[in-house]
Scaffold this motif. Sequence first.
Motif, PDB file in Angstrom:
ATOM      1  N   ARG A  99       6.139  -8.286  -7.723  1.00 60.69           N
ATOM      2  CA  ARG A  99       6.085  -9.315  -8.783  1.00 60.69           C
ATOM      3  C   ARG A  99       4.640  -9.710  -9.070  1.00 60.69           C
ATOM      4  NH1 ARG A  99       8.605  -9.323 -12.371  1.00 60.69           N
ATOM      5  NH2 ARG A  99       7.999 -11.416 -12.913  1.00 60.69           N
ATOM      6  N   LYS A 100       3.807  -9.780  -8.039  1.00 57.33           N
ATOM      7  CA  LYS A 100       2.389 -10.090  -8.237  1.00 57.33           C
ATOM      8  C   LYS A 100       1.715  -8.999  -9.071  1.00 57.33           C
ATOM      9  CE  LYS A 100       1.907 -13.789  -5.555  1.00 57.33           C
ATOM     10  NZ  LYS A 100       1.466 -15.083  -6.023  1.00 57.33           N
ATOM     11  N   VAL A 101       2.038  -7.745  -8.800  1.00 57.01           N
ATOM     12  CA  VAL A 101       1.470  -6.629  -9.560  1.00 57.01           C
ATOM     13  C   VAL A 101       1.888  -6.730 -11.028  1.00 57.01           C
ATOM     14  CG1 VAL A 101       1.573  -4.109  -9.881  1.00 57.01           C
ATOM     15  CG2 VAL A 101       1.239  -5.069  -7.598  1.00 57.01           C
ATOM     16  N   THR A 102       3.165  -6.999 -11.273  1.00 56.05           N
ATOM     17  CA  THR A 102       3.654  -7.129 -12.643  1.00 56.05           C
ATOM     18  C   THR A 102       2.996  -8.304 -13.355  1.00 56.05           C
ATOM     19  OG1 THR A 102       5.771  -6.160 -12.009  1.00 56.05           O
ATOM     20  CG2 THR A 102       5.739  -7.437 -14.040  1.00 56.05           C
ATOM     21  N   ALA A 119       2.841   3.427   3.339  1.00 60.30           N
ATOM     22  CA  ALA A 119       2.364   2.534   2.279  1.00 60.30           C
ATOM     23  C   ALA A 119       3.196   2.755   1.016  1.00 60.30           C
ATOM     24  CB  ALA A 119       0.894   2.802   2.001  1.00 60.30           C
ATOM     25  N   GLN A 120       3.502   1.667   0.353  1.00 60.56           N
ATOM     26  CA  GLN A 120       4.254   1.720  -0.900  1.00 60.56           C
ATOM     27  C   GLN A 120       3.270   1.556  -2.053  1.00 60.56           C
ATOM     28  OE1 GLN A 120       7.686   2.205  -0.819  1.00 60.56           O
ATOM     29  NE2 GLN A 120       7.299   2.456   1.363  1.00 60.56           N
ATOM     30  N   ASN A 121       3.279   2.489  -2.988  1.00 62.96           N
ATOM     31  CA  ASN A 121       2.390   2.414  -4.143  1.00 62.96           C
ATOM     32  C   ASN A 121       3.100   1.670  -5.265  1.00 62.96           C
ATOM     33  OD1 ASN A 121       0.371   3.946  -2.880  1.00 62.96           O
ATOM     34  ND2 ASN A 121       1.481   5.815  -3.347  1.00 62.96           N
ATOM     35  N   LEU A 122       2.587   0.499  -5.578  1.00 61.55           N
ATOM     36  CA  LEU A 122       3.158  -0.314  -6.641  1.00 61.55           C
ATOM     37  C   LEU A 122       2.239  -0.221  -7.849  1.00 61.55           C
ATOM     38  CD1 LEU A 122       3.918  -3.435  -4.438  1.00 61.55           C
ATOM     39  CD2 LEU A 122       5.477  -1.581  -5.017  1.00 61.55           C
ATOM     40  N   ASN A 123       2.799  -0.018  -9.023  1.00 60.70           N
ATOM     41  CA  ASN A 123       1.960   0.033 -10.221  1.00 60.70           C
ATOM     42  C   ASN A 123       2.725  -0.511 -11.415  1.00 60.70           C
ATOM     43  OD1 ASN A 123       3.478   2.210 -11.502  1.00 60.70           O
ATOM     44  ND2 ASN A 123       2.540   3.540  -9.992  1.00 60.70           N
TER      45      ASN A 123
END
Length: 181
Positions: free
Chosen positions: A50-53, A159-163
């Motif tokens: 949610r922070k990334v979004t 590690a999870q890649n969030l984009n």
Amino acid sequence: MKSRGFLSRLRNFCRNRDGVSAVEFALILPVFATLYFGSIEVSFLMAVDRKVTHTASALGDLTARGTVLTPTEVNDIFAASRALFQPYDGTQAQMRVTSIQRINGKNEVIWSEAQNMTAYAPGTNVDVPNNLLQNGDSIVMAEVLYNYNSTLGYFLPSAQNLNETFYLRPRRTDVVELDDD
């Protein structure tokens, strides 16, 4: 007689129900502990996602509000976007904001600035979703990438890649420009 005493004790042991709850608890505890800690880890991952979004949205929105931005203003926008990551480490986020215009059927980069990743070179052809731009139209593309490392380290071992990528139309001008001064 000795065997009868043994069989009697064996029957008494089989009928005895003392401690059954403790045995059941010992069998169920690992399953519930895994579910509990796994749900905590997934909730942390969802919070960072949610922070990334939110950061990608704010990065694009703040840029799309401008008409002609200076490099200092773009750096301030990046700083504000990093602050949105609190309480997580926003300095590790990879962010890029790009002004794109469709010219002669190609989506060309007008300017691009980035932190912790490479900016696009002006004139580079960039892919955007189909039918988003017509000739002469422009957009601001904001990208945020973040590598989330598991807090607990056991339930999400890698590690999870969030984009996230946001496309916004300029609000007060046709094309958001970058002043090189």
